[in-house]
Write an enzyme that holds these catalytic residues in place. Structure first.
Site, short mmCIF file in Angstrom:
data_model
loop_
_atom_site.label_atom_id
_atom_site.label_comp_id
_atom_site.label_asym_id
_atom_site.label_seq_id
_atom_site.Cartn_x
_atom_site.Cartn_y
_atom_site.Cartn_z
N TYR A 174 0.86 -1.18 0.00
CA TYR A 174 0.00 0.00 0.00
C TYR A 174 0.89 1.23 0.00
CZ TYR A 174 -3.51 3.38 1.66
OH TYR A 174 -4.36 4.46 1.81
N ASP A 269 9.31 3.01 -0.15
CA ASP A 269 8.24 3.62 0.64
C ASP A 269 8.46 3.18 2.09
OD1 ASP A 269 6.00 4.36 2.00
OD2 ASP A 269 4.56 3.59 0.52
N LYS A 297 4.19 8.80 8.99
CA LYS A 297 3.94 8.14 10.28
C LYS A 297 4.88 8.62 11.40
CE LYS A 297 0.95 4.75 8.40
NZ LYS A 297 0.97 4.04 7.13
C1 LIG Z 1 0.33 4.53 5.80
C2 LIG Z 1 1.10 4.33 4.55
C3 LIG Z 1 1.01 5.23 3.47
C4 LIG Z 1 0.01 6.34 3.44
O1 LIG Z 1 0.23 7.28 4.43
P1 LIG Z 1 -1.01 8.24 4.86
O2 LIG Z 1 -0.36 9.17 5.84
O3 LIG Z 1 -2.03 7.34 5.43
O4 LIG Z 1 -1.46 8.93 3.64
C5 LIG Z 1 1.86 5.05 2.40
N1 LIG Z 1 2.73 4.04 2.37
C6 LIG Z 1 2.84 3.15 3.38
C7 LIG Z 1 3.84 2.06 3.30
C8 LIG Z 1 2.01 3.26 4.49
O5 LIG Z 1 2.06 2.35 5.46
#
Ligand SMILES: *Cc1c(COP(=O)(O)O)cnc(C)c1O
Length: 464
Positions: A174, A269, A297
């Site tokens: 994701y 990511d 995060k």
């Molecule tokens: C949570 C997450 C996102 C998206 O971040 P948001 O702050 O919810 O938009 C993107 N990539 C990864 C790997 C994530 O865990």
């Protein structure tokens, strides 16, 4: 107890913790969700599905969502006064636990001087410097407001830099909810079993090539076929959104080699793994450098922050230096940046990650032992303080094996734990996070309750 300083800073109304049993999780948990249920009914009338992010609705585990009124350390308190040991930790940001005194103090202090300027500030420079020191492959970094924005922008930059359009992503990973990445995405998309989202025109994902996680051969083939059309490979260096799936060492190394050979931008990511699996993220842990890195995060310490950065020559294509546009009214927000700086400072204390590793390892090992002892088939994947207990008979190495999970069993486990005061992610396909506020007391309690719940599940199985 460090927590007492919170009341000085923000004067939170708070009953005597010891007398109320806040720190004595062995006290009997009253399971009454009447106020949460009332709020949910109100929410359903005015918010789609009653929630501001889909997985919060508890659809895959049954029951109604719990409405949270406050958090402290490893604990959550809900609107009915129930207490829970929290393993969601706001989906990852709260590596220090809830309302960490230093973070709250930094936010309150910043707020007194104004909440937004839409202009450059000293704090942003400080946070950017901290990021470049933590992750050595990041030479320049741009702050944004979420992980979604970070990855969305990084992809635009990779396309602008290479002049190519195709991107490679992996099944079950994701990367936020930007259109081109909502193809076989994990997290909420996995929970609801959606192949893709409605509202995303086929044309927008037509340039997205989706491959299997940990499948080096698949990547080799795709790159040999499309090599010079591919702008970037975007990957979670430890997958966290199909549940936790660690990479094979070969997988990341192979991505690095192929991207180098074909002039493809390798984007890690690290929105979850950044500052989580090591201070320098998965890149430090596995010794593989990315060309671009996305953060979020933990970086915001519980406030909305994201960041994307990388090699100087790549980042210099971003406006105003270069032709790739990206902007944000609240980007570099003083409160969020203050929370981020306070969080990163706390993480640099000697032994921080070793302590976290010890706590998380104990939880993983004893939980697995308990489940196996009760003949409940599970497989626990863990990297540092992120882990998933999969209800699968075999190991989980990619999205297909993650999907073999018995999600009904997970739902039973989730509900049993919730009723006993342990708040897990309301979906099998998510990570559990251990924070620095989780001590042996919380782990002991969690293990004791897990043993009860898993034993009761075995009885249900044998009756049916
Ligand atoms: C949570 C997450 C996102 C998206 O971040 P948001 O702050 O919810 O938009 C993107 N990539 C990864 C790997 C994530 O865990």
């Amino acid at each position: 107890m460090a927590a007492s300083s919170i009341s000085i800073v923000c004067t939170l109304r708070y009953v005597d913790r010891t007398a109320s049993g806040w720190y004595t999780p062995r006290s009997v948990i009253r399971v009454n969700f009447s106020r949460s249920n009332e709020l949910y009914q109100r929410a359903l009338r005015v918010i789609p599905g009653g929630v501001n992010s889909p997985v919060r609705a508890f659809k895959s585990v049954g029951g109604n969502p719990v409405f949270i009124s406050r958090g402290e350390g490893a604990y959550l308190l809900d609107e009915d006064g129930n207490r829970f040991i929290d393993y969601v930790c706001s989906w990852g940001p709260l590596i220090l636990g809830h309302a960490h005194p230093k973070v709250i103090e930094a936010v309150c202090e910043a707020a007194r001087h104004g909440t937004s300027f839409g202009a450059a500030t000293a704090r942003e420079v400080e946070l950017a410097e901290m990021i470049t020191q933590a992750v050595s492959s990041i030479e320049k970094v741009r702050l944004v407001n979420s992980g979604t924005e970070a990855v969305m922008s990084a992809i635009r930059v990779a396309r602008g830099y290479t002049g190519r359009t195709k991107i490679i992503k992996f099944e079950g990973c994701y990367h936020g909810h930007a259109d081109p990445l909502l193809a076989k995405a994990g997290s909420g998309v996995a929970t609801f079993g959606l192949p893709d989202s409605a509202g995303v025109p086929a044309g927008v994902t037509a340039d997205t090539i989706v491959l299997r996680y940990n499948d080096t051969e698949g990547v080799r083939q795709a790159i040999s076929q499309y090599g010079n059309e591919i702008a970037c490979v975007v990957v979670e260096p430890v997958a966290g959104n199909m549940g936790v799936v660690p990479p094979t060492k070969e997988f990341l190394t192979c991505l690095r080699e192929l991207c180098d050979k074909h002039g493809i931008v390798l984007i890690f990511d690290e929105v979850i793994t950044g500052f989580r699996v090591a201070f320098g993220g998965a890149q430090e842990l596995f010794g593989v450098r990315a060309d671009m890195t996305c953060l979020g995060k933990i970086l915001g310490g519980g406030l909305p922050v994201g960041a994307y950065g990388g090699k100087r020559e790549i980042m210099d294509v971003v406006a105003p230096t270069g032709p790739v546009y990206q902007a944000g009214t609240l980007s570099g927000n003083p409160l969020a940046v203050a929370a981020g700086i306070a969080t990163l400072r706390a993480l640099q204390e000697p032994g921080f990650y070793q302590r976290l590793e010890r706590t998380a390892a104990r939880l993983e090992q004893e939980l697995t032992t308990i489940a196996r002892g009760l003949d409940v088939p599970v497989h626990c994947n863990r990297v540092g303080s992120m882990m998933t207990l999969f209800f699968t008979p075999g190991p989980v190495t990619d999205y297909a094996s993650a999907r073999t999970s018995d999600t009904n069993r997970y739902a039973q486990f989730f509900r049993g734990m919730l009723e006993r005061g342990v708040y897990l992610a309301p979906s099998q396909f998510e990570a559990a996070f251990v924070s620095a506020a989780h001590s042996d007391t919380e782990i002991d309690y969690t293990l004791e309750k897990a043993a009860e719940v898993l034993a009761s599940m075995r009885e249900i199985d044998s009756e049916s």
